[in-house]
Motif scaffolding. Structure first.
Motif, mmCIF file in Angstrom:
data_model
loop_
_atom_site.group_PDB
_atom_site.id
_atom_site.type_symbol
_atom_site.label_atom_id
_atom_site.label_comp_id
_atom_site.label_asym_id
_atom_site.label_seq_id
_atom_site.Cartn_x
_atom_site.Cartn_y
_atom_site.Cartn_z
ATOM 1 N N GLN A 184 0.813 -1.015 0.178
ATOM 2 C CA GLN A 184 0.047 0.102 0.172
ATOM 3 C C GLN A 184 0.640 1.801 0.055
ATOM 4 O O GLN A 184 0.768 1.979 -0.538
ATOM 5 C CB GLN A 184 -0.901 -0.151 1.176
ATOM 6 C CG GLN A 184 -1.753 1.354 1.292
ATOM 7 C CD GLN A 184 -3.180 1.404 -0.220
ATOM 8 O OE1 GLN A 184 -3.809 -0.071 -0.650
ATOM 9 N NE2 GLN A 184 -2.692 2.033 -0.280
ATOM 10 N N LEU A 187 1.979 1.913 -3.607
ATOM 11 C CA LEU A 187 1.282 2.823 -3.749
ATOM 12 C C LEU A 187 0.871 3.921 -3.375
ATOM 13 O O LEU A 187 0.554 4.600 -4.675
ATOM 14 C CB LEU A 187 -0.809 1.698 -4.678
ATOM 15 C CG LEU A 187 -0.056 0.149 -4.804
ATOM 16 C CD1 LEU A 187 -1.816 -0.831 -4.160
ATOM 17 C CD2 LEU A 187 -0.095 -0.339 -6.104
ATOM 18 N N ASP A 188 0.848 3.906 -2.658
ATOM 19 C CA ASP A 188 0.651 5.774 -2.267
ATOM 20 C C ASP A 188 2.320 6.937 -2.349
ATOM 21 O O ASP A 188 0.866 7.444 -2.939
ATOM 22 C CB ASP A 188 0.468 5.745 -0.524
ATOM 23 C CG ASP A 188 -0.255 4.520 -0.052
ATOM 24 O OD1 ASP A 188 -2.151 4.888 -1.159
ATOM 25 O OD2 ASP A 188 -0.397 4.593 1.201
ATOM 26 N N LYS A 271 5.423 4.051 -12.439
ATOM 27 C CA LYS A 271 4.424 3.841 -12.985
ATOM 28 C C LYS A 271 4.045 4.303 -14.139
ATOM 29 O O LYS A 271 3.019 3.396 -14.328
ATOM 30 C CB LYS A 271 3.650 4.421 -11.473
ATOM 31 C CG LYS A 271 1.691 4.415 -11.914
ATOM 32 C CD LYS A 271 1.255 5.401 -10.775
ATOM 33 C CE LYS A 271 0.001 5.316 -11.059
ATOM 34 N NZ LYS A 271 -1.093 5.819 -9.719
ATOM 35 N N ILE A 294 4.116 -4.256 -9.067
ATOM 36 C CA ILE A 294 3.326 -3.597 -7.607
ATOM 37 C C ILE A 294 2.242 -2.456 -8.286
ATOM 38 O O ILE A 294 1.309 -2.441 -8.387
ATOM 39 C CB ILE A 294 4.140 -3.204 -5.832
ATOM 40 C CG1 ILE A 294 4.245 -4.703 -5.745
ATOM 41 C CG2 ILE A 294 2.404 -2.185 -6.083
ATOM 42 C CD1 ILE A 294 4.944 -4.422 -4.450
ATOM 43 N N CYS A 295 3.571 -1.640 -9.286
ATOM 44 C CA CYS A 295 3.209 -0.299 -9.782
ATOM 45 C C CYS A 295 1.992 -0.643 -11.094
ATOM 46 O O CYS A 295 1.455 0.072 -11.586
ATOM 47 C CB CYS A 295 3.893 0.122 -9.902
ATOM 48 S SG CYS A 295 4.951 1.138 -8.272
ATOM 49 N N HIS A 345 -1.429 -9.330 -9.557
ATOM 50 C CA HIS A 345 -1.542 -8.737 -8.651
ATOM 51 C C HIS A 345 -2.010 -9.086 -7.777
ATOM 52 O O HIS A 345 -1.401 -9.573 -6.202
ATOM 53 C CB HIS A 345 -2.474 -7.143 -7.849
ATOM 54 C CG HIS A 345 -1.652 -6.528 -9.271
ATOM 55 N ND1 HIS A 345 -0.584 -5.365 -8.934
ATOM 56 C CD2 HIS A 345 -1.761 -5.915 -10.010
ATOM 57 C CE1 HIS A 345 -0.856 -4.411 -9.972
ATOM 58 N NE2 HIS A 345 -1.349 -4.765 -11.659
#
Length: 365
Positions: A184, A187-188, A271, A294-295, A345
């Motif tokens: 998380q 992603l943030d 990203k 993840i991105c 994912h």
């Protein structure tokens, strides 16, 4: 539980970042975490609530190199003794990186059942790859002695195999635990504002070091036919960067190669990239591959000794692995560029910080 992490320093690098992630994760799980650095260098923001100490060598004696390892081991043991007197005994102690391991192995009073050596890289590739004959034999013998009969954590199955097969180490106990990622948080950070380039680009993230093979990357990029720009995010010694600039000029791609330097938060760049490429000769794990996935960014990697093969095979992306040459890497880059794979994912949850931290904490006898 009381946990101690020991590391040579925090100058910026994959293993250093892993150690800080583990410290933060264990702290969030309610454990007391100390981090001892053997050099006063830290280019990362330290997690809140971590007991951080620098245990640095201050000797200026002309013979200090000869006595360095034993002297620094004594200083470290004294720092641990003082810390335990103030806060109680440590339940687990983790030594990280070979430079640290050389010192920790000289400590005489650390309980063998509590002490674990965390091996983050392919030691035979890094330290023996360029050696031959007697020089190689002596170095291998020295390294083997450090880990012989010790508790070992390897960050990938390949690292574990390398230690046992190439260095002839017989561990007291051994465990393979992949690197942790705060999914998380990544992603943030990836969602943070960045200066968008309207043109598509591909990216490489990593320091300028011979192991990373920027030369192979540039040759593959030139050969791939991809006209989008190539962003190189990372730093290194000036002469190494100059060599790569000269190569880009020689290959006629200098106008398309961007030297972005060190990025404190590389995730927005990752990203928005159309593809991330890893071109290394060896990787203990290959953090940036997991971070890119993840991105949501497709990846291509050399099938080098270490973790990349393990990561991409588990993710169902084995066809994104190239041979250790620029021709094969160029072909894989062109393939993924034209037909980006679907990223599962769900598979990435195996690297979640809490899950990985629990594996480390379960090593307590």
């Amino acid at each position: 539980m009381r946990v101690l992490m020991i590391i040579d320093g925090l100058p910026g690098g994959g293993a250093e970042k892993v150690v800080l992630t583990l410290c933060e994760g264990m702290k969030k799980l309610g454990h007391q975490v100390s981090l001892f650095s053997l050099r006063n260098v830290c280019n990362y923001q330290l997690p809140e609530g971590i007991d951080y100490k620098v245990v640095e060598s201050t000797s200026r004696a002309p013979w200090r190199k000869i006595t360095e390892l034993n002297r620094r081991a004594r200083s470290l043991e004294q720092a641990i003794k003082t810390s335990e007197k103030q806060g109680g005994s440590y339940d687990l102690i983790f030594s990280n990186l070979h430079k640290t391991d050389r010192i920790v192995a000289r400590c005489k009073n650390l309980p063998a059942e509590k002490l674990w050596f965390c091996v983050h890289g392919m030691l035979s590739e890094t330290y023996l790859g360029h050696r031959t004959g007697l020089n190689r034999w002596l170095k291998k013998r020295k390294m083997s002695q450090i880990y012989q009969g010790k508790n070992i954590v390897s960050v990938s199955a390949a690292v574990d195999k390398d230690l046992v097969c190439e260095l002839s180490v017989s561990p007291r106990r051994q465990a393979v635990i992949n690197n942790p990622f705060d999914l998380q948080a990544i992603l943030d950070q990836a969602a943070e504002p960045y200066l968008p380039d309207t043109e598509p680009y591909l990216i490489h993230v990593g320091r300028f070091h011979p192991q990373k093979r920027h030369d192979r990357l540039l040759k593959a990029y030139a050969r791939s036919g991809i006209q989008a720009k190539l962003v190189l995010a990372g730093t290194g010694e000036a002469y190494r960067i100059d060599d790569i600039r000269q190569l880009a000029d020689k290959l006629g791609i200098a106008d398309r190669v961007i030297f972005a330097g060190f990025q404190s938060n590389p995730f927005p760049l990752i990203k928005h990239a159309k593809m991330l490429v890893l071109s290394s000769d060896s990787e203990g794990f290959g953090n940036v591959l997991v971070e890119a996935l993840i991105c949501g960014t497709p990846v291509v990697s050399t099938r080098c000794p270490g973790g990349p093969e393990e990561i991409l095979e588990k993710a169902g992306m084995g066809n994104a692995l190239a041979k250790l040459n620029s021709k094969s890497l160029a072909e894989k880059m062109a393939m993924v560029w034209q037909t980006p794979p679907t990223i599962d994912h769900q598979q990435l949850k195996r690297y979640d910080i809490q899950y990985i931290c629990q594996q480390y904490l379960s090593l307590r006898d």
